[in-house]
Design a protein around this motif. Structure first.
Motif, mmCIF file in Angstrom:
data_model
loop_
_atom_site.group_PDB
_atom_site.id
_atom_site.type_symbol
_atom_site.label_atom_id
_atom_site.label_comp_id
_atom_site.label_asym_id
_atom_site.label_seq_id
_atom_site.Cartn_x
_atom_site.Cartn_y
_atom_site.Cartn_z
ATOM 1 N N THR A 1 47.231 44.018 33.236
ATOM 2 C CA THR A 1 46.651 44.551 32.009
ATOM 3 C C THR A 1 47.753 44.896 31.015
ATOM 4 O O THR A 1 48.906 45.108 31.394
ATOM 5 N N LYS A 2 47.405 44.965 29.750
ATOM 6 C CA LYS A 2 48.392 45.294 28.723
ATOM 7 C C LYS A 2 48.892 46.725 28.870
ATOM 8 O O LYS A 2 49.997 47.063 28.422
ATOM 9 N N GLU A 3 48.091 47.602 29.498
ATOM 10 C CA GLU A 3 48.525 48.987 29.705
ATOM 11 C C GLU A 3 49.590 49.117 30.782
ATOM 12 O O GLU A 3 50.324 50.099 30.822
ATOM 13 N N GLY A 4 49.643 48.139 31.709
ATOM 14 C CA GLY A 4 50.645 48.204 32.772
ATOM 15 C C GLY A 4 50.129 47.914 34.172
ATOM 16 O O GLY A 4 50.782 47.185 34.928
ATOM 17 N N PRO A 5 48.975 48.486 34.578
ATOM 18 C CA PRO A 5 48.491 48.246 35.938
ATOM 19 C C PRO A 5 48.149 46.786 36.220
ATOM 20 O O PRO A 5 47.742 46.050 35.317
ATOM 21 N N VAL A 6 48.325 46.399 37.475
ATOM 22 C CA VAL A 6 47.827 45.116 37.960
ATOM 23 C C VAL A 6 46.502 45.420 38.650
ATOM 24 O O VAL A 6 46.471 46.103 39.672
ATOM 25 N N VAL A 7 45.415 44.960 38.061
ATOM 26 C CA VAL A 7 44.084 45.298 38.560
ATOM 27 C C VAL A 7 43.524 44.187 39.434
ATOM 28 O O VAL A 7 44.011 43.055 39.411
ATOM 29 N N TYR A 8 42.471 44.545 40.141
ATOM 30 C CA TYR A 8 41.921 43.646 41.149
ATOM 31 C C TYR A 8 40.397 43.631 41.064
ATOM 32 O O TYR A 8 39.759 44.674 40.974
ATOM 33 N N ASP A 9 39.811 42.428 41.066
ATOM 34 C CA ASP A 9 38.361 42.261 41.007
ATOM 35 C C ASP A 9 37.867 41.719 42.350
ATOM 36 O O ASP A 9 37.996 40.517 42.626
ATOM 37 N N PRO A 10 37.294 42.578 43.201
ATOM 38 C CA PRO A 10 36.859 42.120 44.531
ATOM 39 C C PRO A 10 35.725 41.101 44.474
ATOM 40 O O PRO A 10 35.536 40.328 45.421
ATOM 41 N N THR B 1 45.708 50.373 42.209
ATOM 42 C CA THR B 1 45.473 49.850 40.853
ATOM 43 C C THR B 1 46.134 50.723 39.790
ATOM 44 O O THR B 1 45.892 50.540 38.605
ATOM 45 N N MET B 2 46.966 51.669 40.200
ATOM 46 C CA MET B 2 47.572 52.652 39.297
ATOM 47 C C MET B 2 46.472 53.390 38.515
ATOM 48 O O MET B 2 46.668 53.764 37.360
ATOM 49 N N CYS B 3 45.328 53.561 39.178
ATOM 50 C CA CYS B 3 44.185 54.247 38.541
ATOM 51 C C CYS B 3 43.938 53.668 37.146
ATOM 52 O O CYS B 3 43.928 54.401 36.144
ATOM 53 N N ALA B 4 43.771 52.356 37.085
ATOM 54 C CA ALA B 4 43.621 51.668 35.801
ATOM 55 C C ALA B 4 42.479 52.231 34.972
ATOM 56 O O ALA B 4 42.551 52.245 33.739
ATOM 57 N N ASP B 5 41.422 52.713 35.628
ATOM 58 C CA ASP B 5 40.298 53.300 34.883
ATOM 59 C C ASP B 5 40.715 54.589 34.196
ATOM 60 O O ASP B 5 40.334 54.850 33.048
ATOM 61 N N HIS C 1 53.313 47.155 40.668
ATOM 62 C CA HIS C 1 52.759 46.719 39.379
ATOM 63 C C HIS C 1 53.812 45.995 38.544
ATOM 64 O O HIS C 1 54.221 46.442 37.470
ATOM 65 N N CYS C 2 54.241 44.848 39.081
ATOM 66 C CA CYS C 2 55.277 44.039 38.439
ATOM 67 C C CYS C 2 54.887 43.660 37.009
ATOM 68 O O CYS C 2 53.713 43.457 36.701
ATOM 69 N N ILE C 3 55.885 43.557 36.158
ATOM 70 C CA ILE C 3 55.636 43.134 34.779
ATOM 71 C C ILE C 3 55.112 41.701 34.757
ATOM 72 O O ILE C 3 54.216 41.354 33.973
ATOM 73 N N GLU C 4 55.649 40.864 35.627
ATOM 74 C CA GLU C 4 55.148 39.501 35.799
ATOM 75 C C GLU C 4 54.751 39.337 37.271
ATOM 76 O O GLU C 4 55.532 38.834 38.085
ATOM 77 N N PRO C 5 53.561 39.773 37.637
ATOM 78 C CA PRO C 5 53.155 39.810 39.055
ATOM 79 C C PRO C 5 52.936 38.428 39.661
ATOM 80 O O PRO C 5 52.122 37.643 39.178
ATOM 81 N N SER C 6 53.675 38.144 40.719
ATOM 82 C CA SER C 6 53.507 36.863 41.404
ATOM 83 C C SER C 6 52.180 36.810 42.151
ATOM 84 O O SER C 6 51.643 35.724 42.374
ATOM 85 N N CYS C 7 51.630 37.963 42.517
ATOM 86 C CA CYS C 7 50.331 37.984 43.204
ATOM 87 C C CYS C 7 49.239 37.436 42.288
ATOM 88 O O CYS C 7 48.358 36.683 42.727
ATOM 89 N N ALA C 8 49.287 37.805 41.010
ATOM 90 C CA ALA C 8 48.288 37.335 40.051
ATOM 91 C C ALA C 8 48.427 35.837 39.813
ATOM 92 O O ALA C 8 47.428 35.120 39.662
ATOM 93 N N THR C 9 49.676 35.357 39.779
ATOM 94 C CA THR C 9 49.902 33.925 39.593
ATOM 95 C C THR C 9 49.420 33.133 40.806
ATOM 96 O O THR C 9 48.891 32.029 40.674
ATOM 97 N N PRO D 1 47.496 58.638 36.173
ATOM 98 C CA PRO D 1 47.004 58.339 37.515
ATOM 99 C C PRO D 1 46.864 59.604 38.354
ATOM 100 O O PRO D 1 47.572 60.592 38.135
ATOM 101 N N ALA D 2 45.970 59.564 39.328
ATOM 102 C CA ALA D 2 45.681 60.740 40.141
ATOM 103 C C ALA D 2 46.905 61.248 40.879
ATOM 104 O O ALA D 2 47.095 62.464 41.022
ATOM 105 N N CYS D 3 47.770 60.333 41.347
ATOM 106 C CA CYS D 3 48.950 60.758 42.100
ATOM 107 C C CYS D 3 49.892 61.586 41.228
ATOM 108 O O CYS D 3 50.466 62.587 41.675
#
Length: 269
Positions: free
Chosen positions: A95-104, A137-141, A77-85, A149-151
């Motif tokens: 997200t502003k909370e921290g997790p990098v979320v994914y929309d399938p 997703t770091m349990c973003a929900d 969950h990088c602060i500036e995620p290259s995957c999102a870019t 997060p659950a872990c």
């Protein structure tokens, strides 16, 4: 910004975090094989589209004797995620909370995120007819609802703790200061690729745990952005080239038909 601090010196390898991750995210079981390597033994061997978190078993020498040291594989969950870019349809977002979320629902299955991720985290659904990408997703929900997060919730030894990133960095620095001989003097994830929201402490070199130690401190996002800026031009160029080829082929077909029709007309007269 929220984050996780994973202290491998407190991990007992129970893999409760793996089970909790699967349960909360409703991930199906998968058939895996026991994996043995010179470093250790574990099951499953690696992350997959159905397993977003793996505890790795590593036999390492500490204090003059061999012991098990447990690494943790998951999205950083990088602060500036290259995957999102890299994602051309914004299926991945920070997200502003921290997790990098994914929309399938947005995912094209292009796998650019896999190429962009410095930690090799996103996984492809090879077993599906219309495959897409999955990852932790770091349990973003749960985070959005004010829960951990659950872990982290299930960890019996507090090897995984959740909180504000700056507070966790201060706590990690304090642990190193209190026990300088018990820790590597580095917080993994604090500076790597511009910083991540999953931080690690260890009593053995991080490369022993299989973590990449060749990463720069600057974000890789700019490199990804530069590469992705070329994509639209490549697509346009490819479309123009294919259009030109199609036009030439169609023109030759029409000319061939015209010549054939002309020959037929000349024979009848």
């Amino acid at each position: 910004m929220k984050a996780l601090l994973i202290d491998v010196t407190r991990c007992v390898g129970c893999r409760g975090c793996q089970v909790a991750c699967k349960e909360w995210n409703e991930l199906p079981a998968e058939k895996t094989r026991f994996f043995a390597s010179p470093k250790g033994y574990q099951n499953p061997r690696d992350l997959s589209s159905k397993t977003w978190r793996v505890v790795t078993y590593n036999e390492a020498q500490t204090n003059g004797r061999f012991e098990w040291v447990f690494g943790h594989l998951q999205c950083f969950h990088c602060i500036e995620p290259s995957c999102a870019t890299a994602c051309p349809v914004s299926a991945l977002q920070k997200t502003k909370e921290g997790p990098v979320v994914y929309d399938p629902d947005r995912c094209l299955g292009c796998r650019y995120c896999q190429l962009a991720c410095p930690f090799l985290v996103p996984r492809f659904e090879w077993d599906k007819a219309i495959p897409k990408i999955t990852k932790c997703t770091m349990c973003a929900d749960r985070v959005a609802a004010g829960e951990e997060p659950a872990c982290a919730k299930v960890c019996p030894t507090d090897a995984i703790v959740f909180g504000e990133r700056e507070d966790l960095i201060a706590e990690a620095e304090n642990r190193i200061h209190r026990n300088p001989r018990g820790y590597v003097h580095h917080i993994y994830g604090k500076d790597e690729v511009g910083g991540t929201c999953v931080l690690h402490l260890s009593n053995v070199p991080f490369e022993v745990l299989g973590y990449r130690t060749d990463l720069p401190k600057i974000s890789l996002r700019e490199y990804t952005k530069t590469a992705m800026q070329v994509v639209p031009h490549v697509k346009i160029g490819l479309a123009v080239a294919l259009g030109a080829v199609s036009w030439v082929i169609q023109r030759r077909i029409r000319n061939g038909r015209d010549e054939k029709n002309g020959s037929s007309s000349g024979g009848e007269s």
